[in-house]
Design a protein around this motif. Sequence first.
Motif, PDB file in Angstrom:
ATOM      1  N   SER A   1       9.976 -69.433  88.004  1.00  0.00           N
ATOM      2  CA  SER A   1      10.758 -70.534  87.425  1.00  0.00           C
ATOM      3  C   SER A   1       9.991 -71.850  87.427  1.00  0.00           C
ATOM      4  N   SER A   2       8.954 -71.948  88.275  1.00  0.00           N
ATOM      5  CA  SER A   2       8.158 -73.180  88.314  1.00  0.00           C
ATOM      6  C   SER A   2       7.127 -73.239  87.198  1.00  0.00           C
ATOM      7  N   LEU A   3       6.930 -72.139  86.508  1.00  0.00           N
ATOM      8  CA  LEU A   3       5.958 -72.113  85.419  1.00  0.00           C
ATOM      9  C   LEU A   3       6.525 -72.770  84.170  1.00  0.00           C
ATOM     10  N   ARG A   4       5.637 -73.267  83.332  1.00  0.00           N
ATOM     11  CA  ARG A   4       6.065 -73.756  82.024  1.00  0.00           C
ATOM     12  C   ARG A   4       6.642 -72.605  81.209  1.00  0.00           C
ATOM     13  N   LEU A   5       7.504 -72.926  80.235  1.00  0.00           N
ATOM     14  CA  LEU A   5       8.188 -71.884  79.478  1.00  0.00           C
ATOM     15  C   LEU A   5       7.206 -70.929  78.808  1.00  0.00           C
ATOM     16  N   GLU A   6       6.142 -71.475  78.229  1.00  0.00           N
ATOM     17  CA  GLU A   6       5.180 -70.594  77.562  1.00  0.00           C
ATOM     18  C   GLU A   6       4.456 -69.704  78.578  1.00  0.00           C
ATOM     19  N   ASP A   7       4.233 -70.232  79.781  1.00  0.00           N
ATOM     20  CA  ASP A   7       3.602 -69.424  80.821  1.00  0.00           C
ATOM     21  C   ASP A   7       4.568 -68.370  81.360  1.00  0.00           C
ATOM     22  N   GLN A   8       5.856 -68.688  81.383  1.00  0.00           N
ATOM     23  CA  GLN A   8       6.838 -67.683  81.799  1.00  0.00           C
ATOM     24  C   GLN A   8       6.828 -66.496  80.843  1.00  0.00           C
ATOM     25  N   GLU A   9       6.687 -66.768  79.557  1.00  0.00           N
ATOM     26  CA  GLU A   9       6.616 -65.685  78.573  1.00  0.00           C
ATOM     27  C   GLU A   9       5.353 -64.847  78.776  1.00  0.00           C
ATOM     28  N   ILE A  10       4.247 -65.516  79.054  1.00  0.00           N
ATOM     29  CA  ILE A  10       2.998 -64.795  79.293  1.00  0.00           C
ATOM     30  C   ILE A  10       3.120 -63.949  80.561  1.00  0.00           C
ATOM     31  N   TYR A  11       3.679 -64.534  81.620  1.00  0.00           N
ATOM     32  CA  TYR A  11       3.881 -63.798  82.873  1.00  0.00           C
ATOM     33  C   TYR A  11       4.745 -62.560  82.628  1.00  0.00           C
ATOM     34  N   THR A  12       5.816 -62.723  81.867  1.00  0.00           N
ATOM     35  CA  THR A  12       6.702 -61.588  81.572  1.00  0.00           C
ATOM     36  C   THR A  12       5.966 -60.483  80.832  1.00  0.00           C
ATOM     37  N   SER A  13       5.092 -60.857  79.904  1.00  0.00           N
ATOM     38  CA  SER A  13       4.330 -59.832  79.172  1.00  0.00           C
ATOM     39  C   SER A  13       3.382 -59.081  80.098  1.00  0.00           C
TER      40      SER A  13
ATOM     41  N   LEU B   1      -1.306 -69.748  90.653  1.00  0.00           N
ATOM     42  CA  LEU B   1      -1.257 -69.783  92.110  1.00  0.00           C
ATOM     43  C   LEU B   1      -1.719 -71.138  92.641  1.00  0.00           C
ATOM     44  N   TYR B   2      -2.748 -71.686  92.028  1.00  0.00           N
ATOM     45  CA  TYR B   2      -3.239 -73.000  92.461  1.00  0.00           C
ATOM     46  C   TYR B   2      -2.170 -74.073  92.270  1.00  0.00           C
ATOM     47  N   GLU B   3      -1.515 -74.057  91.115  1.00  0.00           N
ATOM     48  CA  GLU B   3      -0.493 -75.070  90.836  1.00  0.00           C
ATOM     49  C   GLU B   3       0.724 -74.917  91.746  1.00  0.00           C
ATOM     50  N   TYR B   4       1.062 -73.680  92.104  1.00  0.00           N
ATOM     51  CA  TYR B   4       2.233 -73.446  92.950  1.00  0.00           C
ATOM     52  C   TYR B   4       1.965 -73.800  94.406  1.00  0.00           C
ATOM     53  N   HIS B   5       0.797 -73.390  94.925  1.00  0.00           N
ATOM     54  CA  HIS B   5       0.496 -73.596  96.350  1.00  0.00           C
ATOM     55  C   HIS B   5      -0.229 -74.912  96.620  1.00  0.00           C
ATOM     56  N   LYS B   6      -0.762 -75.538  95.570  1.00  0.00           N
ATOM     57  CA  LYS B   6      -1.568 -76.746  95.737  1.00  0.00           C
ATOM     58  C   LYS B   6      -2.764 -76.481  96.656  1.00  0.00           C
ATOM     59  N   LYS B   7      -3.249 -75.266  96.604  1.00  0.00           N
ATOM     60  CA  LYS B   7      -4.410 -74.842  97.379  1.00  0.00           C
ATOM     61  C   LYS B   7      -5.308 -73.994  96.485  1.00  0.00           C
ATOM     62  N   PRO B   8      -6.622 -74.131  96.622  1.00  0.00           N
ATOM     63  CA  PRO B   8      -7.511 -73.292  95.808  1.00  0.00           C
ATOM     64  C   PRO B   8      -7.366 -71.823  96.191  1.00  0.00           C
ATOM     65  N   VAL B   9      -7.697 -70.957  95.256  1.00  0.00           N
ATOM     66  CA  VAL B   9      -7.434 -69.517  95.351  1.00  0.00           C
ATOM     67  C   VAL B   9      -8.705 -68.785  95.771  1.00  0.00           C
ATOM     68  N   ILE B  10      -8.535 -67.682  96.479  1.00  0.00           N
ATOM     69  CA  ILE B  10      -9.631 -66.768  96.778  1.00  0.00           C
ATOM     70  C   ILE B  10      -9.419 -65.495  95.961  1.00  0.00           C
ATOM     71  N   ILE B  11     -10.460 -65.084  95.236  1.00  0.00           N
ATOM     72  CA  ILE B  11     -10.412 -63.882  94.408  1.00  0.00           C
ATOM     73  C   ILE B  11     -11.322 -62.826  95.033  1.00  0.00           C
ATOM     74  N   LEU B  12     -10.776 -61.647  95.260  1.00  0.00           N
ATOM     75  CA  LEU B  12     -11.536 -60.524  95.808  1.00  0.00           C
ATOM     76  C   LEU B  12     -11.434 -59.360  94.835  1.00  0.00           C
ATOM     77  N   ILE B  13     -12.561 -58.937  94.273  1.00  0.00           N
ATOM     78  CA  ILE B  13     -12.593 -57.838  93.308  1.00  0.00           C
ATOM     79  C   ILE B  13     -13.504 -56.752  93.850  1.00  0.00           C
ATOM     80  N   ASP B  14     -12.909 -55.620  94.207  1.00  0.00           N
ATOM     81  CA  ASP B  14     -13.640 -54.529  94.830  1.00  0.00           C
ATOM     82  C   ASP B  14     -13.995 -53.460  93.794  1.00  0.00           C
ATOM     83  N   GLU B  15     -15.228 -52.953  93.893  1.00  0.00           N
ATOM     84  CA  GLU B  15     -15.716 -51.862  93.025  1.00  0.00           C
ATOM     85  C   GLU B  15     -15.602 -52.234  91.545  1.00  0.00           C
TER      86      GLU B  15
END
Length: 407
Positions: free
Chosen positions: A126-138, A160-174
């Motif tokens: 619900s904190s996302l912009r309307l267009e982002d909510q549509e993208i999230y739903t897809s 995630l950055y906008e919601y937590h106000k903290k930078p994100v850590i991305i972990l991609i395995d294999e």
Amino acid sequence: MPKFRIGTDDFKKLHDQDGYFVDKTLLIKEIIDGSDVTLIPRPRRFGKTLNMTMLKYFFEKSGENRSYLFEKYAIATHPQYMCHQGQYPVIYLTLKKIKGNTWADAKEQIIQMIGRCCSSADLSVSSLRLEDQEIYTSLVSFRPSDTILSLSLELLTLWLYEYHKKPVIILIDEYDTPMIEAWIRGYYDEMASFMREWLGAGLKQEHGHALFRAVITGILRIAKESIFSELNNLDVASPLMIGPFSDKFGFTEPEMKCILDAFHAQSHAGIIRDWYNGYSYGEQTIYNPWSVISYIQAIPNPPGPKWLNTSSNALVYEELATGGLEIKRDLEILLSGGEIRYPISETITFPDIGKNPMNIWSFLYYSGYLKAENPQPDLRGRITYQLSIPNREISYMYEHFIESLYD
């Protein structure tokens, strides 16, 4: 008597079930002190997934206090790093199960993986912009457009950055498992194009404010031009490099002494060294961790191939079988206990592998089937390495290949 918990590659589960853990927690320190994006190529079953889940449980902001997981390990003696524990939103993705027979199959598996990741992400829709909510739903309903799918890593990071106000850590395995499968199945170009767009958008420097660190693991370093062409902030922790990552995957000699003492297996040191030792990463001598724990858990049974039984060697066999006379002669030298000398290419692509012997030996080195030592420049100034078969287990694989080729 301690237990290894073979097959458990989740750090929290291993800890909570009192599984034996070889302390690699100082990897956390190197990630914090390191580059924005770090690619760590190592052979399969060398502890990549266990280390990645360790990073996840360390960094992830969670409703439960997970600091207890690290109390008895080396990182706990560094308060300047422990203050990062539980402070960041984390995106954790493992691509090891993306193995479609066609590009359409693989794409659907990617859609499912990303959709589940978005569903479990700690954010308020619900904190996302309307267009982002549509993208999230897809995304969570598994019906994104191709454009949205390619931008999904970037979008989730920014949300995630906008919601937590903290930078994100991305972990991609294999990360390269889909690439290997695509090469075998014949849709490499489509997969490479997607991975280039997906990783390029999600990890690019323009979003430095939203990204604290990203760590990517795999077997190969796919050439920068093929996958990572959009990234200027990528640091590659090559197994050829002397540096802080050289002892973080696989077991070192001091670690092996501790393991043998803990399991009262000191009398087996010579057998384990003969069968499962012999890898050289940076200045470290490394034992194959999967083979070591499989052998120790099976004592008093005799040694044998452990690591080779964990997945198909079909791609290795195919590349060796299609090689020319020069490759066959080099293989004969290796099997007789000799050494060959070639440059190791750190920027190979799959289409390059069969073009000359240098690329085939590079592929075999990164896949864990060769040891590379004693770097020396050749007449053209290229750094060449002394290549040899690391141990009896790998020698067994080559002998099996010869038998299957000339039965």
